[in-house]
Design an enzyme around this catalytic site. Structure first.
Site, PDB file in Angstrom:
ATOM      1  N   HIS A 220      -4.099   7.140 -10.672  1.00 46.61           N
ATOM      2  CA  HIS A 220      -3.185   7.703 -11.666  1.00 46.61           C
ATOM      3  C   HIS A 220      -2.833   9.145 -11.284  1.00 46.61           C
ATOM      4  CE1 HIS A 220      -1.389   8.630 -15.524  1.00 46.61           C
ATOM      5  NE2 HIS A 220      -2.201   9.658 -15.652  1.00 46.61           N
TER       6      HIS A 220
ATOM      7  N   ARG B 188       1.404   0.783  -9.125  1.00 49.54           N
ATOM      8  CA  ARG B 188       0.844   2.052  -8.660  1.00 49.54           C
ATOM      9  C   ARG B 188      -0.286   1.758  -7.678  1.00 49.54           C
ATOM     10  NH1 ARG B 188      -2.777   4.221 -12.800  1.00 49.54           N
ATOM     11  NH2 ARG B 188      -4.421   3.695 -11.337  1.00 49.54           N
TER      12      ARG B 188
ATOM     13  N   TYR C 202     -11.991   0.560 -12.134  1.00 46.91           N
ATOM     14  CA  TYR C 202     -11.402  -0.348 -13.113  1.00 46.91           C
ATOM     15  C   TYR C 202     -10.439  -1.377 -12.522  1.00 46.91           C
ATOM     16  CZ  TYR C 202      -7.612   3.140 -12.781  1.00 46.91           C
ATOM     17  OH  TYR C 202      -6.651   4.001 -12.316  1.00 46.91           O
TER      18      TYR C 202
END
Length: 369
Positions: A269, A265, A278
Site C-alpha cells: 500500500h 496493486r 495479509y
C-alpha cells in the site's frame, strides 16, 4: 483468501465482465461499447502509451529505492496500475482539471511533471509537489476520498463559467466506503456536474480486500445515484483510454460519469506496509499474468510495431527519467526545522510564538543528545 469477485450482472448496466480491447495474452478483442472510442488510435499512439508505462514503472521503482535509502519519508507504489493511470490521463484534454489521491504518479507523468515534483511531497520539502495552476492538477490528497468533493465543487464552477472543461478525480476501491465519495456522487448527479469519477479498484484498501468494501462490482453503485458507469479492465491501456473518452463525452454532454478500472496493486500500500502479512502469494502470481506492460508489448510485437531497438530506447528513457528524479531529490535544499512556522500568519500570533518556542526547546534536546 481470494478477493476475486464472481461475475455478476447488475440490471441495465452490463457488469458481467470488465470491458476490454486487449486481453491478458495480448490479443485484440471486440467490445461494441469501447470500439467507437478507440477507432482512431494508431500504432504510434499505442507505442507512446507503452513508453509512458515503461517510464512510470521505472520512476516507481526508483521512488521505492529512494525511500528505502532514507531519502523519502514514504512512497506510495503504483506497480500494476500503469495502464489505469496512463490510459486515463492521456485521454484528457490539457485544460481538464485533475483531483488525485496520493498514488497518481502516472497521472503526474502524463501532465508533464518535472523530476523533483514526484518526490518533493514525500520528502517533506517546501512547496508540496508541483504548481497546480501549471499542471491543471490539484495537490496530492492524503485524506481518503476528500478529493471527490473538491472535484465536484470545481465542476460546479465549470458549469457557472459556461466552460466545456471536465473535472476528473481518482480514488481507490477503499475510498468508496467513505461518505465523501457518496456525497460527491449525490451532488454530481443532482446538479449534472461535468465530472468523471475514476475508481482504481486495485483490490486492496491497505490490508482489507475489495470484497469487504463491496459484495458487488463497484461500478454498480453509480447508477443508483443517476450516474452512468462502466466497469473496465484496468490493465488494458487501450480499453482505459477508450472508456475515459466515453466518460469525458458523457461529462461534456451534461452528465457525470463513473469508471471502475479493475486493476491490481502489485506492491505494498505504501513503503510502510508489508503485504506478505495479509496477501496470498498465489493471488499475486495470478495478477502478474495480467501485467499491463507485458500485454501491450505482446500485442505490438505481434503486429510488427515494437522492435528490440524501440524497446531498448524506451528503457533508456526510463533510466534517464529515474536518474533525473534521483538527482533532483538528492539536491533539494531542506529548510531549517523552525522555518515551518514562517508565513503561517500575516501578523505575529502569540499562540504560534509559543509553539515555536516549544519546538525550539525540543530541537535543543536533540542537539544535546
Amino acid at each position: 483468501m481470494s478477493t476475486h469477485l464472481d461475475p455478476i450482472t447488475v440490471t441495465g448496466i452490463g457488469l458481467e465482465e470488465p470491458a476490454g480491447l486487449v486481453d491478458s495474452r495480448g490479443h485484440r478483442v471486440a467490445d461494441a461499447r469501447l470500439a467507437p472510442f478507440a477507432a482512431d488510435v494508431t500504432s504510434e499512439k499505442l507505442l507512446s502509451l507503452l513508453r509512458d508505462m515503461v517510464v512510470l514503472r521505472r520512476l516507481d521503482s526508483e521512488g521505492v529505492a529512494l525511500q528505502r535509502q532514507g531519502q523519502l519519508g514514504l512512497w506510495a507504489p503504483c506497480q500494476g496500475q500503469e495502464a489505469a493511470q496512463i490510459g486515463s490521463a492521456r485521454a484528457l484534454r490539457t485544460d481538464d482539471v485533475i483531483f488525485p489521491s496520493y498514488r497518481e504518479t502516472g497521472v503526474m507523468l502524463a501532465r508533464g511533471a518535472q523530476p523533483g515534483d514526484y518526490v518533493r511531497m514525500w520528502r517533506g520539502e517546501e512547496g508540496a509537489a508541483y504548481d497546480p495552476a501549471v499542471m491543471h492538477m490539484a495537490p496530492l490528497q492524503i485524506i481518503i476520498g476528500a478529493q471527490t468533493l473538491h472535484a465536484v465543487g470545481y465542476a460546479l464552477g465549470i458549469l457557472h463559467d459556461g466552460s466545456d472543461q471536465v473535472a476528473v478525480t481518482y480514488f481507490g476501491d477503499g475510498a468508496t466506503s467513505q461518505g465523501d465519495v457518496n456525497e460527491a456522487m449525490v451532488f454530481a448527479s443532482s446538479y449534472r456536474a461535468p465530472v468523471v469519477l475514476i475508481c482504481q479498484n486495485n483490490h486492496w484498501a491497505i490490508s482489507e480486500p475489495v470484497a469487504v468494501q463491496s459484495q458487488h462490482p463497484i461500478a454498480g453503485r453509480a447508477p443508483g445515484f443517476g450516474i452512468p458507469s462502466m466497469r473496465v479492465d484496468g490493465n488494458d491501456v487501450l480499453a482505459v483510454f477508450a472508456a475515459t473518452r466515453w466518460a469525458l463525452d458523457q461529462a461534456r454532454s451534461g452528465s457525470p460519469a463513473f469508471l471502475e478500472l479493475v486493476t491490481y496493486r502489485m506492491g505494498p500500500h505504501t513503503t510502510a506496509d508489508d503485504p506478505t502479512r495479509y496477501r496470498d502469494p498465489a493471488e499475486l502470481e495470478y495478477w502478474r499474468g495480467k501485467d499491463p506492460l507485458a500485454r501491450l508489448e505482446t500485442l505490438l510485437r505481434a503486429e510488427g510495431v515494437l522492435t528490440d531497438e524501440i524497446a531498448a530506447g524506451f528503457a533508456a528513457e526510463a533510466d534517464e527519467a529515474a536518474m533525473q528524479m534521483r538527482s533532483a531529490c538528492l539536491n533539494m535544499t531542506t529548510r531549517e526545522p523552525l522555518a515551518v512556522f514562517d508565513g503561517v500568519y500575516a501578523e505575529p500570533h502569540t499562540g504560534l510564538a509559543e509553539e515555536r518556542a516549544d519546538f525550539e526547546r525540543y530541537l535543543a534536546t536533540l542537539a544535546e543528545a
